[in-house]
Enzyme design. Structure first.
Site, PDB file in Angstrom:
ATOM      1  N   ASN A  69       0.843  -1.189   0.000  1.00  0.00           N
ATOM      2  CA  ASN A  69       0.000   0.000   0.000  1.00  0.00           C
ATOM      3  C   ASN A  69       0.875   1.235   0.000  1.00  0.00           C
ATOM      4  OD1 ASN A  69      -0.318   1.904   2.546  1.00  0.00           O
ATOM      5  ND2 ASN A  69       0.252  -0.121   3.299  1.00  0.00           N
ATOM      6  N   CYS A 131       6.595   5.327   8.614  1.00  0.00           N
ATOM      7  CA  CYS A 131       5.755   5.206   7.424  1.00  0.00           C
ATOM      8  C   CYS A 131       6.620   5.352   6.186  1.00  0.00           C
ATOM      9  CB  CYS A 131       4.664   6.275   7.408  1.00  0.00           C
ATOM     10  SG  CYS A 131       3.685   6.187   5.904  1.00  0.00           S
TER      11      CYS A 131
END
Lengths: 303, 245
Positions: A69, A131
């Site tokens: 993702n 992230c």
């Protein structure tokens, strides 16, 4: 009877199952499907100081036994999370939530955490320094011990809530990063975030994902996650929230044996929205099969 | 949304690479035409989102094109085999908004979700015109099925081998009360330009993670802010779509 209770920095959880940030929104999509109060807790969508739309689509690619993702930390911003999402969540979730916080500067992390510190619904702050999908932020802090140290210290200075630093697996050695968080005063470690990965479309001959690369997750990454949880458990004396590729009760037990006190379930929620209730339902039988009466007793048992 | 095990009770090719599959099982979660289902396939991590062509009390009909390894495996499945599916996903077409003489425009594998919509509109006494756009004769499917429902059907082909030569926008009627469409983005863009002043709803396609609003994998920016194609859509009011972005 099987005892599923575990304790994270003084916060007692009915069980170790915590849906992972980014796979559970702010909870209510799942509250429509089942009573989410059966969970130990859940980690809400990574939240930043300012609202973010995230990356262009396609943001998703499939892999063998997993997915990639590149959502890019889409979120409504900390103020709307506090004014809208948390009050809405209060109606369907009566336990403490894990607040996942991202950022692009030390000051931003601190400001975000200072604001969430006042919210009694939040039991733990999970600081996302890992992230892989945003530029100039997050993972660049998470792959540098000095960055982790600076963020951890700044966050600890503004909150009384337990601070768990969520580490990136995209490093040669995870141990110095966990040690940096511990030395800077972290109350616990969360790991692993996604592995940086890529797929290429044979028809277009270009990367599938618009952002080219993204975070690889799903059952394929379980062995990497287990190895890193095991290494961090040996190196630092802090509670660990283990995650990465967990899809079954057996995986949960394996993760706890490696050293996790609680276990986050991520991509599994996306392919089966009832993944967490199913894991919870099968846990007692799997515990019995392996002669486990209390989950607390097995934490780090593989060492 | 419900999760269930569905039995394949019908499965046949409609063209070289487009297949129709009829699944038997619990359809109670289906509430609108234009919704979709997410099919789990053995050996593949993510589910495949596929629009629903038609449904009744006990069956769901889907029409899909083989575009990759997953749909290739699916195309080889046999009657009697079972599939795990999430059913009743997304916000579909709003039948109540049609007006008296709605126009339905489908392009390629965008045609299927319009079928149940046409059924519902005709049952409500509407005068339904359907434009089905394909590249060439060999790709055409379902024109006869729409005609059998009682809709006025116009087929367009890019090469002119059947029907009107050109694109769907070359066959628009003078007057229609509302436009419903599903198809490739360039077609939707052209249709948006050609149907200014008339209300309408367009169904979008996007690569999805979960299909039920959790992962933000399919977010698009609209005039009203970000929306999830899987949960807030796939069908959107055409005026809220950000055509400039």
């Amino acid at each position: 009877m099987a005892d599923l209770k575990v304790t994270l920095s003084g916060l007692e959880l009915d069980n170790p199952i915590i849906p992972a940030s980014g796979t559970f929104g702010y909870g209510y999509e799942f509250a429509e499907l089942y009573d989410i109060n059966i969970l130990g807790s859940f980690s809400f969508k990574g939240t930043t100081l300012e609202p973010r739309f995230g990356n262009p689509t396609p943001r998703i690619a499939e892999t063998p036994s997993g997915m990639i993702n590149a959502v890019g930390m889409q979120n409504p911003g900390i103020d709307r999370v506090i004014s809208e999402e948390l009050p809405r969540l209060k109606k369907c979730f009566h336990k403490k939530v894990v607040a996942n916080i991202g950022g692009f500067s030390v000051e931003e992390y601190a400001e975000c955490c200072a604001r969430i510190d006042r919210e009694e619904q939040v039991g733990i702050i999970e600081v996302n320094v890992s992230c892989p999908n945003v530029h100039n932020g997050c993972m660049s802090f998470g792959t540098d011990p000095l960055g982790i140290s600076a963020v951890t210290k700044a966050v600890k200075a503004v909150t009384k809530k337990p601070v768990y630093v969520k580490l990136s697996p995209n490093v040669t050695d995870i141990v110095p990063l966990a040690a940096a968080a511990a030395e800077a005063g972290a109350d616990g470690i969360s790991l692993i975030n996604t592995l940086l990965g890529m797929r290429i479309d044979l028809r277009t001959k270009k990367p599938v994902i618009a952002n080219r690369m993204g975070g690889f997750s799903g059952s394929a990454i379980l062995p990497v996650a287990l190895r890193m949880v095991y290494q961090v458990y040996e190196a630092v004396k802090l509670p660990i929230i283990g995650m990465g590729g967990v899809t079954s009760a057996r995986d949960v037990i394996e993760m706890m044996l490696a050293g996790a006190t609680a276990v986050e379930v991520g991509a599994a929620n996306l392919i089966d929205p009832w993944a967490c209730p199913k894991i919870l339902a099968e846990l007692p039988a799997v515990m019995e099969q392996y002669g486990i009466t209390s989950l607390r007793d097995i934490i780090g048992g593989a060492h | 949304m419900k999760q269930g095990i569905y039995t394949i009770v019908g499965h046949e090719p409609l063209t070289k690479d487009v297949y129709r599959m009829v699944l038997s099982g619990d359809t109670s979660a289906m509430t609108m035409p234009g919704q979709f289902i997410e099919i789990g396939l053995p050996g593949f991590f993510l589910r495949r989102p596929i629009s629903v062509c038609d449904y009744d009390e006990s069956t769901i009909t889907i029409i899909y094109k083989v575009v990759g390894q997953g749909t290739d495996v699916m195309s080889k499945m046999q009657k009697g085999e079972t599939l795990d599916a999430l059913v009743g996903l997304g916000h579909g077409f709003e039948v109540e908004r049609s007006g008296d003489d709605p126009l339905l425009v489908g392009g390629g594998v965008g045609v299927p979700p319009l079928y149940h919509l046409a059924k519902r509109l005709l049952a409500a006494g509407r005068e339904v015109t359907v434009i089905l756009g394909f590249n060439r004769a060999a790709e055409i499917f379902y024109a006869d099925e729409f005609e059998r429902l009682g809709a006025r059907v116009v087929v367009t082909t890019v090469d002119g081998s059947v029907g009107v030569k050109g694109f769907v926008t070359d066959a628009l009627p003078e007057k229609f009360s509302h436009v419903y469409s599903c198809g490739p983005m360039p077609m939707l863009r052209a249709l948006y330009g050609a149907t200014q002043g008339v209300g309408g709803e367009f169904s979008l396609e996007e690569r999805m993670g979960c299909g039920f609003g959790a992962c933000m994998g399919c977010s698009i920016m609209t005039k009203n802010g970000s929306r999830r194609v899987c949960k807030d859509g796939p069908v959107f009011d055409k005026e809220v779509l950000a055509w400039q972005i």
